[in-house]
Scaffold this motif. Structure first.
Motif, short mmCIF file in Angstrom:
data_model
loop_
_atom_site.label_atom_id
_atom_site.label_comp_id
_atom_site.label_asym_id
_atom_site.label_seq_id
_atom_site.Cartn_x
_atom_site.Cartn_y
_atom_site.Cartn_z
N THR A 324 31.29 -11.82 -17.13
CA THR A 324 30.49 -12.76 -16.33
C THR A 324 31.35 -14.00 -16.05
OG1 THR A 324 28.60 -12.05 -17.64
CG2 THR A 324 28.27 -13.96 -16.23
N LYS A 326 31.98 -17.49 -15.83
CA LYS A 326 31.30 -18.71 -16.28
C LYS A 326 32.29 -19.64 -16.97
CE LYS A 326 29.79 -16.51 -20.59
NZ LYS A 326 28.67 -16.19 -21.46
N THR A 395 23.99 -17.95 -16.94
CA THR A 395 24.41 -18.70 -15.75
C THR A 395 23.21 -18.93 -14.84
OG1 THR A 395 24.93 -16.67 -14.55
CG2 THR A 395 26.73 -17.69 -15.77
N SER A 396 23.34 -19.89 -13.93
CA SER A 396 22.24 -20.17 -12.99
C SER A 396 22.05 -19.02 -12.01
CB SER A 396 22.50 -21.49 -12.25
OG SER A 396 23.79 -21.48 -11.72
N GLU A 397 23.14 -18.27 -11.70
CA GLU A 397 23.03 -17.10 -10.81
C GLU A 397 22.15 -16.03 -11.46
OE1 GLU A 397 26.22 -18.38 -11.51
OE2 GLU A 397 26.12 -19.54 -9.64
N GLU A 398 22.37 -15.84 -12.76
CA GLU A 398 21.58 -14.85 -13.52
C GLU A 398 20.10 -15.23 -13.50
OE1 GLU A 398 21.21 -13.60 -18.14
OE2 GLU A 398 23.26 -14.01 -17.47
N ALA A 400 18.58 -17.12 -11.17
CA ALA A 400 18.06 -16.95 -9.81
C ALA A 400 17.77 -15.47 -9.52
CB ALA A 400 19.07 -17.50 -8.81
N LYS A 401 18.65 -14.61 -10.02
CA LYS A 401 18.49 -13.17 -9.82
C LYS A 401 17.21 -12.68 -10.49
CE LYS A 401 21.62 -9.20 -9.97
NZ LYS A 401 22.84 -8.69 -10.60
N GLY A 405 15.09 -14.97 -6.56
CA GLY A 405 15.46 -15.94 -5.54
C GLY A 405 14.52 -17.13 -5.44
N THR A 408 16.52 -20.37 -5.48
CA THR A 408 17.22 -20.69 -4.23
C THR A 408 16.25 -21.10 -3.13
OG1 THR A 408 17.21 -18.33 -3.75
CG2 THR A 408 19.24 -19.22 -4.64
#
Length: 423
Positions: A324, A326, A395-398, A400-401, A405, A408
């Motif tokens: 990942t 990060k 992580t922030s992506e994780e 959001a996923k 969404g 976002t």
């Protein structure tokens, strides 16, 4: 009768002949090794002794100044043949220390005398940064800021003719046995809101005195990075000041036992603070007073990783097993610290002091040959979940996923709202 009374006066009392004994034995509460328990004067830690010099090695620094950012945990496989943990995963706590490069601004030469070291001479660099000069003033902006201006002028004039400060450098090479570099932190690179640099003398070991002086002179006004001083899997010592806890009572400060519930005038006390004679309270007796904020040197801390800065390696918390992308900063930043953007040192376990405090790392004074010291460390996972509450995402992506969404979407709506407000 009178004779009998006078005779009994001359006789020794029975108590002296057969001394009484205590009914139960126990070790004392609290260590006397840390007396006096008062606030330290050395707020940024003092290196009280340096490793023994070895002339056969090339010249090198023996310590480095870092800032405590916070703690997290890692997962790794244990490599200890014969142990029940061999080839098993363990979770261990680690401390992250941010280590922006230090700047060398001078050196001090010492002569060994029968009464210890005596400073013979010191040479400073031709240009000092503002954060270094600030350390010489109580109130920088109200002062004339003239520190080192004359020295700088002399340095400039001498450098036109030849080598600057040649006489002092030669004296150091000829007479000195110990050379210590004067280094300062780049406190502006760490977002602490502080502008004064921390200045420390750091001993240079290895090589002859001439080589040491040339080594330091070559680094004047240059940056020294932490990976040039320490390496991974090395055992080092940490020097700092413990967290201050103010005025505390005997139960917290010394760990003495509370008295019974029905005891008169309080129960968080020492029942007997000494015998009638000597007619004063002895220093060994636990008393209430200042707890914490004491100078501490903790030995044998293992370096698990020396990380690069965000600029050089944006994904400095990636491991072979966890790909990942990060950085070392957890989600939301280290609590009461913020983001780690410079180089960092990851140490196993804890270090003294609170976040943002200066922690000095020093090379070990002892030969490190134990199994723990020579074990090679390879990390499988570094935790970067939020340190506020029970972090679920790395992580922030994780995040959001996971929330489909929603995060976002929220950001987009906020941006639109801002645009409307501006319009």
């Amino acid at each position: 009768l009178a004779q009998g009374i006078s005779g009994s006066r001359n006789r020794k009392p029975a108590a002296v002949e057969n001394m009484s004994h205590r009914k139960f034995e126990r070790p004392r509460h609290g260590s006397l090794g840390f007396l006096p328990r008062k606030r330290t004067r050395h707020h940024h830690g003092k290196i009280k002794s340096f490793p023994k010099d070895d002339e056969s090695k090339p010249p090198h620094f023996t310590a480095f100044m870092t800032f405590k950012a916070g703690m997290t945990h890692i997962v790794r496989d244990v490599d200890k043949p014969g142990s029940k943990l061999h080839k098993k995963e363990v979770v261990e706590p680690v401390t992250i220390l941010e280590a922006p490069p230090m700047v060398v601004v001078g050196f001090v030469g010492y002569v060994e005398t029968p009464r210890g070291l005596r400073a013979l001479t010191s040479v400073w660099a031709g240009h000092l940064s503002e954060e270094c000069k600030r350390r010489f003033y109580k109130n920088w902006h109200n002062s004339k800021q003239k520190a080192f201006t004359k020295y700088q002028k002399r340095w400039g004039e001498a450098s036109k003719e030849g080598a600057p400060m040649a006489a002092e450098v030669e004296r150091a090479k000829k007479y000195c046995q110990v050379i210590r570099a004067i280094c300062h932190t780049q406190v502006g690179k760490v977002k602490l809101g502080q502008k004064k640099a921390h200045i420390k003398e750091i001993q240079v070991n290895g090589g002859t005195t001439e080589k040491k002086v040339d080594f330091v002179m070559g680094l004047f006004e240059q940056e020294v990075k932490v990976d040039s001083v320490f390496s991974q899997d090395e055992m080092i010592d940490s020097i700092g000041v413990s967290k201050g806890r103010g005025f505390e009572g005997v139960v917290t400060r010394w760990g003495v036992t509370r008295l019974v519930r029905k005891s008169h005038r309080g129960l968080r006390k020492v029942a007997c603070i000494g015998s009638w004679h000597p007619a004063r309270v002895q220093f060994q007796v636990p008393r209430s007073g200042q707890n914490g904020y004491g100078h501490r040197t903790e030995i044998n801390k293992k370096i698990y990783r020396i990380g690069k800065s965000i600029k050089d390696d944006p994904n400095n918390a990636v491991t072979e097993n966890d790909l990942t992308e990060k950085a070392i900063t957890p989600m939301g930043g280290f609590s009461h610290y913020g983001e780690v953007t410079n180089e960092f040192v990851m140490l196993k376990g804890t270090t003294p002091g609170i976040r943002k405090r200066l922690v000095t790392l020093r090379k070990s004074l002892l030969p490190q040959v134990s199994r723990k010291a020579v074990e090679k460390i390879s990390l499988k996972f570094i935790d970067t979940s939020s340190k506020f509450g029970h972090g679920r995402f790395q992580t922030s992506e994780e995040k959001a996923k996971f929330f489909g969404g929603a995060v976002t979407k929220k950001a987009k709506t906020e941006a639109k709202a801002e645009e409307k407000a501006e319009a």
